[in-house]
Design a protein around this motif. Structure first.
Motif, PDB file in Angstrom:
ATOM      1  N   UNK A 211       0.836  -1.191   0.000  1.00  8.51           N
ATOM      2  CA  UNK A 211       0.000   0.000   0.000  1.00  8.51           C
ATOM      3  C   UNK A 211       0.876   1.248   0.000  1.00  8.51           C
ATOM      4  N   UNK A 212       0.520   2.235  -0.797  1.00 11.40           N
ATOM      5  CA  UNK A 212       1.208   3.516  -0.728  1.00 11.40           C
ATOM      6  C   UNK A 212       0.209   4.646  -0.904  1.00 11.40           C
ATOM      7  N   UNK A 213       0.565   5.801  -0.342  1.00  5.71           N
ATOM      8  CA  UNK A 213      -0.322   6.960  -0.364  1.00  5.71           C
ATOM      9  C   UNK A 213       0.233   7.999  -1.331  1.00  5.71           C
ATOM     10  N   UNK A 214      -0.648   8.729  -2.000  1.00  2.00           N
ATOM     11  CA  UNK A 214      -0.206   9.744  -2.956  1.00  2.00           C
ATOM     12  C   UNK A 214      -0.825  11.098  -2.596  1.00  2.00           C
ATOM     13  N   UNK A 215      -0.200  12.158  -3.130  1.00  2.00           N
ATOM     14  CA  UNK A 215      -0.708  13.532  -2.957  1.00  2.00           C
ATOM     15  C   UNK A 215      -0.916  13.913  -1.492  1.00  2.00           C
ATOM     16  N   UNK A 216       0.033  13.482  -0.655  1.00  2.00           N
ATOM     17  CA  UNK A 216      -0.053  13.781   0.778  1.00  2.00           C
ATOM     18  C   UNK A 216       0.864  14.974   1.069  1.00  2.00           C
ATOM     19  N   UNK A 217       0.287  16.049   1.607  1.00  2.00           N
ATOM     20  CA  UNK A 217       1.059  17.252   1.919  1.00  2.00           C
ATOM     21  C   UNK A 217       1.255  17.326   3.434  1.00  2.00           C
ATOM     22  N   UNK A 218       2.496  17.480   3.841  1.00  2.00           N
ATOM     23  CA  UNK A 218       2.803  17.488   5.273  1.00  2.00           C
ATOM     24  C   UNK A 218       3.408  18.822   5.697  1.00  2.00           C
ATOM     25  N   UNK A 219       3.045  19.269   6.891  1.00  2.00           N
ATOM     26  CA  UNK A 219       3.704  20.412   7.518  1.00  2.00           C
ATOM     27  C   UNK A 219       4.205  19.935   8.869  1.00  2.00           C
ATOM     28  N   UNK A 220       5.509  19.770   8.969  1.00  2.00           N
ATOM     29  CA  UNK A 220       6.088  19.238  10.199  1.00  2.00           C
ATOM     30  C   UNK A 220       6.305  20.353  11.215  1.00  2.00           C
ATOM     31  N   UNK A 221       6.901  21.471  10.769  1.00  2.00           N
ATOM     32  CA  UNK A 221       7.208  22.561  11.687  1.00  2.00           C
ATOM     33  C   UNK A 221       6.078  23.584  11.760  1.00  2.00           C
ATOM     34  N   UNK A 222       5.837  24.158  12.935  1.00  2.00           N
ATOM     35  CA  UNK A 222       4.879  25.260  13.019  1.00  2.00           C
ATOM     36  C   UNK A 222       5.337  26.408  12.121  1.00  2.00           C
ATOM     37  N   UNK A 223       4.399  27.098  11.487  1.00  2.00           N
ATOM     38  CA  UNK A 223       4.743  28.162  10.555  1.00  2.00           C
ATOM     39  C   UNK A 223       4.100  29.471  10.979  1.00  2.00           C
ATOM     40  N   UNK A 224       4.767  30.574  10.627  1.00  2.00           N
ATOM     41  CA  UNK A 224       4.281  31.895  10.986  1.00  2.00           C
ATOM     42  C   UNK A 224       4.600  32.846   9.840  1.00  2.00           C
ATOM     43  N   UNK A 225       3.624  33.635   9.425  1.00  2.00           N
ATOM     44  CA  UNK A 225       3.847  34.619   8.375  1.00  2.00           C
ATOM     45  C   UNK A 225       3.293  35.960   8.826  1.00  2.00           C
ATOM     46  N   UNK A 226       4.158  36.955   8.882  1.00  2.00           N
ATOM     47  CA  UNK A 226       3.738  38.299   9.262  1.00  2.00           C
ATOM     48  C   UNK A 226       3.308  39.102   8.040  1.00  2.00           C
ATOM     49  N   UNK A 227       4.094  38.994   6.963  1.00  2.00           N
ATOM     50  CA  UNK A 227       3.831  39.758   5.753  1.00  2.00           C
ATOM     51  C   UNK A 227       3.657  38.820   4.559  1.00  2.00           C
ATOM     52  N   UNK A 228       2.763  39.176   3.665  1.00  2.00           N
ATOM     53  CA  UNK A 228       2.597  38.408   2.438  1.00  2.00           C
ATOM     54  C   UNK A 228       3.744  38.746   1.473  1.00  2.00           C
ATOM     55  N   UNK A 229       3.879  37.947   0.423  1.00  2.00           N
ATOM     56  CA  UNK A 229       4.898  38.220  -0.583  1.00  2.00           C
ATOM     57  C   UNK A 229       4.681  39.592  -1.222  1.00  2.00           C
ATOM     58  N   UNK A 230       3.438  39.954  -1.450  1.00  2.00           N
ATOM     59  CA  UNK A 230       3.138  41.258  -2.045  1.00  2.00           C
ATOM     60  C   UNK A 230       3.544  42.399  -1.122  1.00  2.00           C
ATOM     61  N   UNK A 231       3.318  42.222   0.183  1.00  2.00           N
ATOM     62  CA  UNK A 231       3.699  43.266   1.136  1.00  2.00           C
ATOM     63  C   UNK A 231       5.212  43.431   1.199  1.00  2.00           C
ATOM     64  N   UNK A 232       5.922  42.318   1.208  1.00  4.07           N
ATOM     65  CA  UNK A 232       7.387  42.367   1.236  1.00  4.07           C
ATOM     66  C   UNK A 232       7.912  43.060  -0.024  1.00  4.07           C
ATOM     67  N   UNK A 233       7.327  42.702  -1.162  1.00  3.43           N
ATOM     68  CA  UNK A 233       7.761  43.297  -2.427  1.00  3.43           C
ATOM     69  C   UNK A 233       7.503  44.804  -2.432  1.00  3.43           C
ATOM     70  N   UNK A 234       6.404  45.218  -1.832  1.00  2.83           N
ATOM     71  CA  UNK A 234       6.093  46.649  -1.782  1.00  2.83           C
ATOM     72  C   UNK A 234       7.115  47.395  -0.931  1.00  2.83           C
ATOM     73  N   UNK A 235       7.553  46.803   0.181  1.00  2.00           N
ATOM     74  CA  UNK A 235       8.598  47.420   1.002  1.00  2.00           C
ATOM     75  C   UNK A 235       9.902  47.501   0.214  1.00  2.00           C
ATOM     76  N   UNK A 236      10.210  46.437  -0.522  1.00  5.18           N
ATOM     77  CA  UNK A 236      11.404  46.428  -1.377  1.00  5.18           C
ATOM     78  C   UNK A 236      11.368  47.577  -2.380  1.00  5.18           C
ATOM     79  N   UNK A 237      10.234  47.753  -3.053  1.00  7.81           N
ATOM     80  CA  UNK A 237      10.115  48.829  -4.042  1.00  7.81           C
ATOM     81  C   UNK A 237      10.243  50.200  -3.373  1.00  7.81           C
ATOM     82  N   UNK A 238       9.686  50.330  -2.173  1.00 10.51           N
ATOM     83  CA  UNK A 238       9.792  51.598  -1.444  1.00 10.51           C
ATOM     84  C   UNK A 238      11.257  51.907  -1.128  1.00 10.51           C
TER      85      UNK A 238
END
Length: 451
Positions: free
Chosen positions: A1-28
């Motif tokens: 038996x094998x499983x497919x299309x399994x997405x795992x998140x092992x470590x807790x994750x944290x995001x303060x800014x979205x990619x768009x927000x970071x890019x906007x700061x970069x442009x500024x």
């Protein structure tokens, strides 16, 4: 038996800014550099930037976005520091967090005499002794006045093999320190391959690079050791009062330093730093508040966007003794460093006076944080269906091979925090955490003296 299309998140994750927000700061930041520009106090750097295509008028330099982005592309994605045995031990790369201790506070708490006094060189040596045996302290930072920097660098090295982050005090003392590091490494080329130190430079004027910082930037690049350039900001004082505005301004200054660094030696390792402070009623700088951590977390997001290693001042406290405030602020700040993914934080265990007990306590806090961020693995091994069926209803798992295999990694065992009930705690020793930390610090110092 094998499983497919399994997405795992092992470590807790944290995001303060979205990619768009970071890019906007970069442009500024790019707009600040092109429109407002940066004041450069070094004639040598002014000529370097002019030859690269920047607009130079007097000491004012305006940097085209293309030149800045070319410097970002040439900076390495990672840097590695080695200990004195040549073991590569501090990896400054994506999703790796390292903690260090700044040695060189003005005041020091002597637990044996129960007094706080002016710090002396022996206190720096004692902190190095404790750092050497703290498993979660990855490097030490040496900070001293220019006339004392070389001596403190030598003194610390006697008691720890861990990499040293050397605060740049002046060009002359830094050159002497780099030459000594070359001798220890076995030559200049070997120091480049396995650097046993990095250089820290800072500015509290985000759109100004002093002549001294310019020369030390160039010197670090020429020796090929990792160099941190840290813009220290106080929102509402030397930067806008908003998080985004403060970070964009500080980032513009760091990008300028990066450009100078890469024009000196393309591909030399560079580490981005944006550290934040508050100002109290007496005009002193404080760093224990959550708003400080927010700004540094945003800076960590920016460094990942640029794919350049990051630096921050996490893990410290504004407390003047090892008390509840020290524990609260250090815990919050250490967690924030992990959430930010900041590669290098050198304020671990730092209070207003140097304090060995606080340093040892924060080492344990880092251990807790490490354990939490290991996260949870979901697999057939970690969800043992056969064993659950075998034990059945009302049984126990104490003697199962599966328990023997996993219990050490699944549970955090503190050294100084209490996990016993009151009656057992009182019967065995009844010592509070601070008493245990004091005993541990004295044992380390006595052991190092015998060694």
């Amino acid at each position: 038996m094998f499983k497919v299309n399994f997405h795992a998140q092992v470590n807790p994750a944290f995001t303060l800014l979205s990619e768009d927000q970071v890019y906007r700061i970069h442009l500024a930041s790019l707009e600040i550099l092109e429109h407002t520009g940066v004041m450069i106090e070094s004639e040598r750097v002014l000529n370097m930037l002019k030859e690269a295509g920047c607009l130079v008028k007097g000491n004012l330099v305006k940097l085209p976005a293309a030149i800045v982005e070319k410097a970002v592309e040439s900076a390495p994605e990672r840097a590695v520091l080695a200990d004195m045995d040549g073991r590569r031990s501090v990896f400054l790369e994506k999703n790796v967090v390292n903690f260090g201790v700044r040695i060189g506070q003005k005041y020091f708490y002597d637990a044996e005499k129960k007094e706080t006094r002016q710090a002396v060189l022996e206190d720096a040596e004692n902190m190095a002794k404790v750092c050497e045996v703290m498993e979660h302290i990855n490097f030490v930072s040496s900070q001293a006045e220019p006339e004392k920097a070389f001596g403190q660098f030598q003194a610390i090295r006697k008691y720890t093999k861990k990499p040293i982050l050397q605060y740049g005090s002046d060009v002359s003392s830094l050159k002497n320190i780099l030459e000594l590091a070359c001798d220890w490494a076995g030559g200049r080329e070997e120091l480049k391959r396995n650097p046993n130190m990095a250089v820290y430079l800072s500015s509290d004027a985000p759109l100004t690079i002093s002549a001294q910082n310019s020369e030390m930037l160039i010197l670090s690049a020429e020796y090929g050791v990792p160099a941190i350039y840290d813009n220290g900001i106080i929102p509402g004082v030397n930067a806008p009062g908003s998080l985004a505005g403060a970070v964009a301004l500080a980032n513009a200054g760091v990008l300028t330093a990066l450009t100078v660094h890469q024009l000196t030696a393309k591909g030399a390792p560079f580490i981005m730093g944006i550290s934040a402070h508050e100002e109290n009623d007496g005009g002193e700088l404080t760093s224990g508040g959550p708003d400080v951590c927010l700004i540094q977390t945003a800076a960590g997001h920016l460094s990942r966007f640029y794919r350049i290693p990051s630096y921050g001042k996490f893990g410290g406290t504004d407390a003047c003794t090892c008390d509840q405030q020290a524990a609260l602020e250090a815990t919050f700040s250490t967690q924030s460093a992990a959430q930010a993914g900041t590669n290098m934080s050198d304020c671990t265990g730092m209070g207003r006076p140097g304090n060995l007990e606080h340093l040892i306590m924060v080492n344990e806090i880092i251990g807790m944080t490490n354990h939490f961020y290991k996260g949870a693995e979901i697999s057939e091994d970690t969800v043992p269906m056969e064993l659950i069926n075998e034990v059945g209803h009302g049984g126990h798992f104490l003697l199962a091979d599966h328990t023997m295999k996993h219990y050490k990694s699944a549970t955090f065992y503190p050294r100084y925090m209490n996990r016993q009930n009151f009656m057992i705690w009182e019967k065995e020793d009844g010592k509070d955490m601070l008493q245990k930390l004091t005993i541990k610090s004295q044992r380390i110092l006595k052991s190092a003296l015998r060694g």
